[in-house]
Design a protein around this motif. Structure first.
Motif, PDB file in Angstrom:
ATOM      1  N   MET A 169      11.741 -21.822 -29.221  1.00  0.00           N
ATOM      2  CA  MET A 169      10.610 -22.701 -28.918  1.00  0.00           C
ATOM      3  C   MET A 169       9.324 -22.225 -29.570  1.00  0.00           C
ATOM      4  N   SER A 170       9.114 -20.912 -29.613  1.00  0.00           N
ATOM      5  CA  SER A 170       7.878 -20.408 -30.226  1.00  0.00           C
ATOM      6  C   SER A 170       7.878 -20.652 -31.731  1.00  0.00           C
ATOM      7  N   VAL A 186       5.749 -26.192 -27.294  1.00  0.00           N
ATOM      8  CA  VAL A 186       6.669 -25.408 -26.466  1.00  0.00           C
ATOM      9  C   VAL A 186       6.842 -26.062 -25.097  1.00  0.00           C
ATOM     10  N   GLY A 209       8.464 -18.391 -24.215  1.00  0.00           N
ATOM     11  CA  GLY A 209       8.162 -19.066 -25.475  1.00  0.00           C
ATOM     12  C   GLY A 209       6.670 -19.113 -25.735  1.00  0.00           C
TER      13      GLY A 209
END
Length: 471
Positions: A115-116, A134, A367
């Motif tokens: 997600m990051s 995110v 994230g």
């Protein structure tokens, strides 16, 4: 919402009632293992370096043989819901819980990295900040995972496979169209810069130009862990009606993985050729991971750019949703059920939905923490996490399958010793991160096997090793 009505119990929620068609299960394995690390990470690697990591992707068809002919028979024989049920039958319940714990830890970090990375990439292509991306991915994944279970995850993965591969093909075609000289110009510019090199012939294990043998051994270990001991993949073995259909799903994934690797490495080389043709269009402040999204935002027609952004979102969500569902599966199957926490199957289904939400919130929170501009390539960071955590599961599975002598004490010592070795390699040496999975798997296996000789103990091997597979 549709699949929420069909999830009447834990078998529906965790295994889709074993009704899934093989090609959908295969697409889901592919989408799960691909993620946005492939969609944005591989093109950025190929753009910045060359095709040396391509050989790592080519190890997937090799490992597919191991998955089909070694791992799959064991899991289908014991009718596993969790991959780590095998570890209890082969060793002991504490080993099962240890394996399940390693898996859960790994997938929380995997969600965070995926997600990051996607958030950082999309910030270059959309008005969204990395944090907003995110949160958006996390919330959407939590919603459909919690409602529909594995069936919802597999069918959304199948649709996402079409979106992300279709988006990749369109991006490649547009890149080639923007290079001076078209396809021949692309081959010439990338070739002159040695962008198609597939191997570095060196024995230096610390070199930034990663050696071919490091790539092959690291990729073999990483994929053995992924395709034989990762609940996210094994769970899909068990959603099909029988072993033959499960094998087809694994081969479908192998074929798609090869095609996708060619496509995304090609995109990376095409990005290099495109910006060689138009150097003034490159933003020098962008990180390598943001070069592909930069092209999407500035060079692509609006409608098509939206499709590619959807592809990046799809690649991320397919991985994140799988992590949420599979960690909830292992926590319920490996921890709650053996302890008889709930008094009915409906109670465990409720617990699974609650845990899906909890794991999703954890992954999304990490994230947000991982959005760090100092991390130059999150692909490299992900490889380190794979080596440090997931390799232990691969080592445990190989220890149980290949050796009659291995026992529970040896398995526990192997995990502890393997963790110590890989932590020392990480902190005390300059070994290339791509080699960590091999260090992790091999050290866990070797130490575990030696410890089993020094600390003999009872272990059940009937029908649980390759030596008795045909009996």
């Amino acid at each position: 919402v549709y699949f929420a009505r069909r999830s009447k119990g834990t078998d529906d929620f965790f295994r889709g009632g074993k009704r899934m068609v093989w090609w959908a299960a295969g697409c889901s394995i592919f989408a799960t293992m691909l993620s946005s690390l492939t969609f944005t990470g591989l093109p950025s690697k190929a753009y910045a370096t060359n095709w040396v990591y391509f050989l790592g992707s080519m190890m997937i068809p090799v490992v597919a043989f191991v998955a089909v002919y070694v791992a799959l028979p064991f899991y289908r024989r014991i009718d596993a819901t969790s991959a780590y049920e095998y570890l209890e039958k082969r060793f002991s319940r504490p080993v099962r819980m240890l394996g399940s714990g390693f898996f859960t830890l790994f997938h929380v970090f995997r969600m965070a990295v995926v997600m990051s990375l996607t958030g950082l990439a999309l910030s270059a292509a959309t008005p969204l900040t990395p944090g907003q991306s995110v949160v958006l991915m996390g919330v959407l994944s939590i919603l459909y995972c919690t409602m529909g279970g594995i069936s919802a995850v597999i069918w959304t993965d199948t649709i996402q496979t079409v979106v992300l591969l279709g988006g990749g093909v369109i991006a490649f075609c547009l890149l080639i169209g923007g290079v001076e000289g078209g396809f021949s110009g692309f081959l010439a510019k990338a070739g002159e810069a040695d962008k198609f090199r597939m191997a570095n012939f060196t024995w230096d294990i610390t070199s930034t130009q990663v050696a071919i043998w490091v790539i092959i051994l690291g990729a073999l270990a990483q994929n053995v862990s992924g395709y034989t001991a990762d609940q996210a993949v094994v769970q899909r073995y068990m959603t099909t009606p029988d072993r033959k259909m499960a094998a087809r799903s694994i081969w479908t994934n192998a074929v798609l993985s090869v095609l996708a690797s060619i496509l995304f490495f090609g995109i990376g080389s095409a990005l290099f050729a495109f910006y060689q043709s138009h150097p003034s269009r490159l933003d020098p402040t962008m990180t390598t991971d943001q070069v592909f999204p930069l092209f999407i935002a500035r060079e692509m027609p609006v409608g098509l750019a939206g499709l590619i952004v959807a592809g990046i979102f799809a690649a991320a969500q397919s991985t994140v949703s799988t992590s949420m569902n599979s960690t909830a599966t292992t926590l319920v199957t490996d921890f709650l059920k053996p302890m008889n926490v709930c008094d009915s199957d409906r109670g465990y289904l409720r617990a699974a939905r609650i845990l899906t939400v909890v794991m999703g919130i954890l992954g999304t929170t990490f994230g947000l923490v991982f959005i760090d501009p100092d991390i130059k390539s999150l692909f490299d960071e992900f490889i380190k996490i794979v080596g440090l955590i997931m390799g232990m599961l691969g080592g445990l599975f190989l220890l149980g399958v290949l050796s009659r002598r291995a026992n529970a004490t040896g398995a526990m010592i192997g995990c502890a010793g393997g963790t110590a070795v890989v932590l020392w390699v990480w902190k005390g040496t300059d070994v290339a991160g791509y080699f960590y999975p091999f260090v992790s798997v091999s050290s866990c296996f070797v130490i575990g096997l030696l410890a089993s000789y020094f600390f003999p103990g009872r272990s059940d091997t009937e029908g649980l090793t390759v030596h008795s597979l045909r009996k």
